[in-house]
Design a protein around this motif. Structure first.
Motif, PDB file in Angstrom:
ATOM      1  N   ILE A  62     -10.170 -28.204  47.772  1.00 43.11           N
ATOM      2  CA  ILE A  62      -9.841 -29.340  46.891  1.00 43.11           C
ATOM      3  C   ILE A  62      -8.741 -28.988  45.879  1.00 43.11           C
ATOM      4  N   VAL A  63      -7.752 -29.847  45.810  1.00 43.87           N
ATOM      5  CA  VAL A  63      -6.685 -29.720  44.820  1.00 43.87           C
ATOM      6  C   VAL A  63      -6.724 -30.980  43.966  1.00 43.87           C
ATOM      7  N   ALA A  64      -6.906 -30.807  42.660  1.00 44.01           N
ATOM      8  CA  ALA A  64      -7.001 -32.004  41.804  1.00 44.01           C
ATOM      9  C   ALA A  64      -5.608 -32.601  41.572  1.00 44.01           C
ATOM     10  N   VAL A  65      -5.541 -33.927  41.583  1.00 42.47           N
ATOM     11  CA  VAL A  65      -4.273 -34.604  41.259  1.00 42.47           C
ATOM     12  C   VAL A  65      -4.505 -35.475  40.028  1.00 42.47           C
ATOM     13  N   GLU A  66      -3.564 -35.419  39.125  1.00 45.81           N
ATOM     14  CA  GLU A  66      -3.637 -36.309  37.969  1.00 45.81           C
ATOM     15  C   GLU A  66      -2.277 -36.944  37.752  1.00 45.81           C
ATOM     16  N   ILE A  67      -2.307 -38.186  37.324  1.00 47.83           N
ATOM     17  CA  ILE A  67      -1.064 -38.832  36.907  1.00 47.83           C
ATOM     18  C   ILE A  67      -1.336 -39.467  35.554  1.00 47.83           C
TER      19      ILE A  67
END
Ligand code: FAD
Lengths: 258, 310
Positions: free
Chosen positions: B158-163
Motif C-alpha cells: 500500500i502506498v498512501a496518496v493525498e491531495i
C-alpha cells in the motif's frame, strides 16, 4: 437562465446494418435516423425546467452532423425548445468524442449557459464521454446518469443511477452539465399546434470550420458484424409450423421444470 | 504496457466487479498497479502496488477529487493505460481522467485483439476495433467481458496518496436503496419477459398469460418499466434483477448488453422477435422470427391446451 441541450441523430437500431466498402463504418443510405433516445430525456428535462420557472429560461438545442439532423432539431423545437443550432459537419461520424465535445465547448464558451444537458450516451457508439468532456472543457461540474432532477434557487438535487437499482442523491450548483439516463422523465410527444409553431422557430446553421478543430485521439480501425455463435436455432416461416416446432421444444423444457 | 486499475468502493466495501480488471490487465499484458479511494475494508485480495486514498477524507463519490487522485497515481506510477470498469463509477470518472492526462478514451472494451481494443456498436449489432493516436489511453471495460476463474488472493503493497482536499462541487447526499421487490425473479424456474416490441401497455396481459401458462414469472426489459407498463421489480438487467431460470422467454427484446447482464445465466433462452438480426440471437437457443402480438397468444393457447390434456 440559459439552457443548452446537445442532441445526436442516430440510426434506428432496428434497421439492418451493412458495413461500408472501406470496412470502417456502416452504409448510411439504407438507414432511418432518429433522435438518440437518451437525448430525448435531456430535451424533456430542459422543457420541464422552463415550465417550472414560468417560461423564463431559454432552451437552445444543438446538434452536429449533416443536413438531415435539422429534422431532429425541429422535433425538439416542437417539444418546447426555443431555438436550434446546427453545426454543419458532413464528417461528424468520423469524429471521436473528444472532437465532438471540443466543437460543443467551442460553441458554448462565453455564451453564459447555466445548464448543459446531454444524454448519458448515444445508442450507436455508447461511449458516454461527450457530456463529461464538455464539462471538463468549460470548467463546469458534471453529474452523470441522472434518473431524478429537481431544481430550486440555483441548486439541483438529482438522483444518479448506480447498479442493481441503487441510487445516489447528489447536489450541485449551476452552472453545470448533467447527463440524462433512460427513465429520467417521460418525454412528451409534440402536439400538432406545437409542430406548426416549431416550423417558425429559428435553426442557426454554423459551419464546423468556424469552431475549434481538435486532433482526433481515437478512431475506428475496422467495423464488422459480430461473429454469430451459431447456436440459435432460427424458426421462420408460417406461424402454424413455427408454433408446432416451438411447442415441442417447450414441452420438454417445461416437463423438466415441473 | 503499464496499466493502472481503478478499483471501486461503495458503502465501505470493494465492488466485486473490480476484480474483472485483473483479467483485462492479463489480456493486455505488461505490468499493473491499482488505485482505490476507499478504506481498510475495501482493500483487494491482490498483490502488487495499491495507491490508496482515504474515502473518509475525499468521500466515496466526488468525481473531481477522485479524478485528481487517480491522475496523481498514474503520474507516480508512469502508467500508460488507466482502466475502469464500465460502471456508473467508471464511465463518470474516465473522461475526466482522460482529459487531465491528454489521453484517448475507449469505452466499454469487450476484447483485446492484436493490440487494438474491440468494442460494440449500435446496440451490439456491430463491432469495431479502435486505434488510439495518443501516448496514453484510458479504458472502460465492459462488465462480464473479462472474467477470471481464479480465486482472488494476495495482499497489496500500500502506498498512501493525498491531495489538497477541496469542497466537492458535486456533493453526495446519500444512497437510496433499490425499491422493495414485489416479485422475486431471481429464484424463478421460468421467466417470460416483455420488451418494447410488445408495442403498448395493453399488451402486457398477453405476456403475463404466457408466463402463467408456462408456470413462470413475468419479467421485463427496461423501457417497459421506464414507460410505467410494469413496476421496477419486474426489470431484468444490470439495473434490475439477475435471473438464472431454466427457461427464459424474451418477447420483443433486442438483447442490449445491459439486458443480457441480467439473463445470460439462463439455461435455455427462447427469443420471439420480428428482427432476425436482433442481438438477442447471440445468446438465444431458439429465435422465433414473428410478431409477438400475434404469436404469443397463439402460443399461450397451445401451451394451455397441452397443460390440460398432457
Ligand atoms: C446504464 C444502463 C443500464 C441499463 N439497464 C438496463 C436493464 O437493467 N435492463 C434492460 O432491459 N435494459 C437496460 N438498459 C437499456 C438497454 O440499453 C436497452 O435500451 C433496453 O434493454 C432495450 O429494451 P428492449 O429490448 O425492450 O427495446 P428495444 O431495444 O427497442 O428492442 C425492441 C425489440 O423488439 C422487436 N420488436 C418490435 N416490434 C416487434 C413485434 N411486433 N414483434 C416482435 N418483435 C418486435 C425489435 O425488433 C427489437 O429487437 C440500460 C441502459 C443503460 C445505459
Amino acid at each position: 437562465m440559459k439552457i443548452l441541450v446537445c442532441i445526436k441523430q442516430v440510426p434506428d437500431m432496428e434497421c439492418r446494418f451493412r458495413v461500408n466498402g472501406a470496412g470502417t463504418w456502416y452504409e448510411e443510405g439504407d438507414l432511418a435516423f432518429r433522435i438518440n433516445e437518451y437525448d430525448e430525456y435531456a430535451v424533456e428535462q430542459a422543457v420541464r425546467l422552463k415550465e417550472q420557472l414560468g417560461g423564463e429560461p431559454e432552451v437552445t438545442v444543438l446538434s452536429i452532423g449533416p443536413d438531415r439532423v435539422q429534422e431532429s432539431i425541429r422535433k425538439t423545437l416542437a417539444m418546447g425548445g426555443d431555438q436550434g443550432v446546427h453545426i454543419r459537419d458532413e464528417a461528424a461520424a468520423t469524429k471521436d468524442p473528444w472532437q465532438i465535445a471540443a466543437l460543443i465547448a467551442s460553441y458554448a464558451r462565453g455564451k453564459g449557459f447555466d445548464l448543459v444537458l446531454t444524454g448519458m450516451q448515444s445508442q450507436d457508439r455508447g461511449s458516454a464521454q461527450v457530456g463529461v468532456l464538455v464539462a471538463e472543457m468549460l470548467g463546469y461540474p458534471c453529474a452523470t446518469t441522472l434518473v431524478g432532477f429537481s431544481y430550486d434557487d440555483g441548486v439541483v438535487t438529482a438522483r444518479r443511477e448506480l447498479e442493481g437499482g441503487t441510487k445516489a442523491v447528489v447536489r450541485f450548483r449551476l452552472p453545470a452539465v448533467a447527463t440524462c439516463q433512460l427513465g429520467l422523465n417521460v418525454p412528451r410527444y409534440p402536439t400538432l399546434p406545437n409542430i406548426m409553431k416549431a416550423k417558425r422557430k429559428e435553426i442557426e446553421a454554423i459551419a464546423v470550420s468556424s469552431l475549434a478543430d481538435e486532433p482526433r485521439r481515437a478512431g475506428t480501425r475496422l467495423l464488422y458484424l459480430p461473429q454469430k455463435r451459431g447456436s440459435a436455432r432460427v424458426i421462420e416461416g408460417e406461424m402454424s409450423s413455427q408454433l408446432e416446432e416451438l411447442v415441442e421444444i417447450l414441452k420438454t423444457k417445461c416437463a423438466s421444470t415441473r | 504496457m503499464k496499466t493502472l486499475l481503478v478499483l471501486e468502493c461503495r458503502g465501505g466495501r470493494l465492488r466485486e466487479e473490480s476484480y474483472e480488471l485483473f483479467a483485462f490487465a492479463e489480456a493486455l499484458g505488461g505490468e499493473r498497479a491499482m488505485v482505490l479511494i476507499g478504506g481498510e475494508g475495501a482493500v483487494p485480495k491482490a498483490s502488487r502496488r495499491l495507491y490508496l486514498a482515504d474515502a473518509a477524507r475525499y468521500g466515496e463519490y466526488d468525481p473531481d477529487q477522485h479524478a485528481k487522485i487517480i491522475v496523481e497515481a498514474a503520474r507516480r506510477e508512469g502508467s500508460d493505460c488507466v482502466a475502469f470498469v464500465h460502471s456508473s463509477y467508471g464511465w463518470d470518472l474516465a473522461p475526466r481522467v482522460a482529459s487531465a492526462l491528454g489521453a484517448a478514451q475507449v469505452s466499454e472494451v469487450l476484447g483485446v485483439k492484436e493490440g487494438a481494443f474491440e468494442v460494440g456498436c449500435c446496440n451490439g449489432k456491430l463491432r469495431r476495433t479502435m486505434a488510439t493516436d495518443t501516448e496514453r489511453v484510458v479504458i472502460t471495460v465492459q462488465g462480464g467481458a473479462f472474467l477470471s476463474w481464479e480465486e482472488p488472493s494476495g495482499s497489496p503493497e500500500i502506498v498512501a496518496v493525498e491531495i489538497a482536499a477541496e469542497p466537492p462541487r458535486i456533493e453526495l447526499v446519500g444512497y437510496e436503496a433499490a425499491e422493495a421487490k414485489t416479485v422475486d425473479l431471481g429464484s424463478a424456474e421460468v421467466v417470460v419477459s416483455a420488451g418494447r416490441g410488445i408495442g403498448k401497455k395493453e399488451n402486457i396481459p398477453l405476456i403475463a398469460e404466457l408466463a402463467k401458462a408456462l408456470g413462470g414469472e413475468l419479467g421485463a426489459s427496461r423501457p417497459v418499466v421506464d414507460a410505467g407498463w410494469l413496476d421496477h421489480s419486474h426489470q431484468v438487467g444490470s439495473t434490475g434483477q439477475v435471473v438464472r431460470p431454466r427457461l427464459y422467454v424474451a418477447c420483443g427484446i433486442s438483447g442490449a448488453i445491459q439486458h443480457l447482464a441480467g439473463m445470460k445465466g439462463a439455461e435455455y433462452v427462447v427469443a420471439i422477435n420480428k428482427d432476425k438480426d436482433a442481438p438477442i440471437g447471440e445468446v438465444a437457443d431458439v429465435l422465433v422470427v414473428a410478431d409477438v402480438v400475434q404469436f404469443v397468444p397463439a402460443l399461450t393457447a397451445r401451451m394451455q391446451q397441452y397443460a390440460m390434456t398432457g
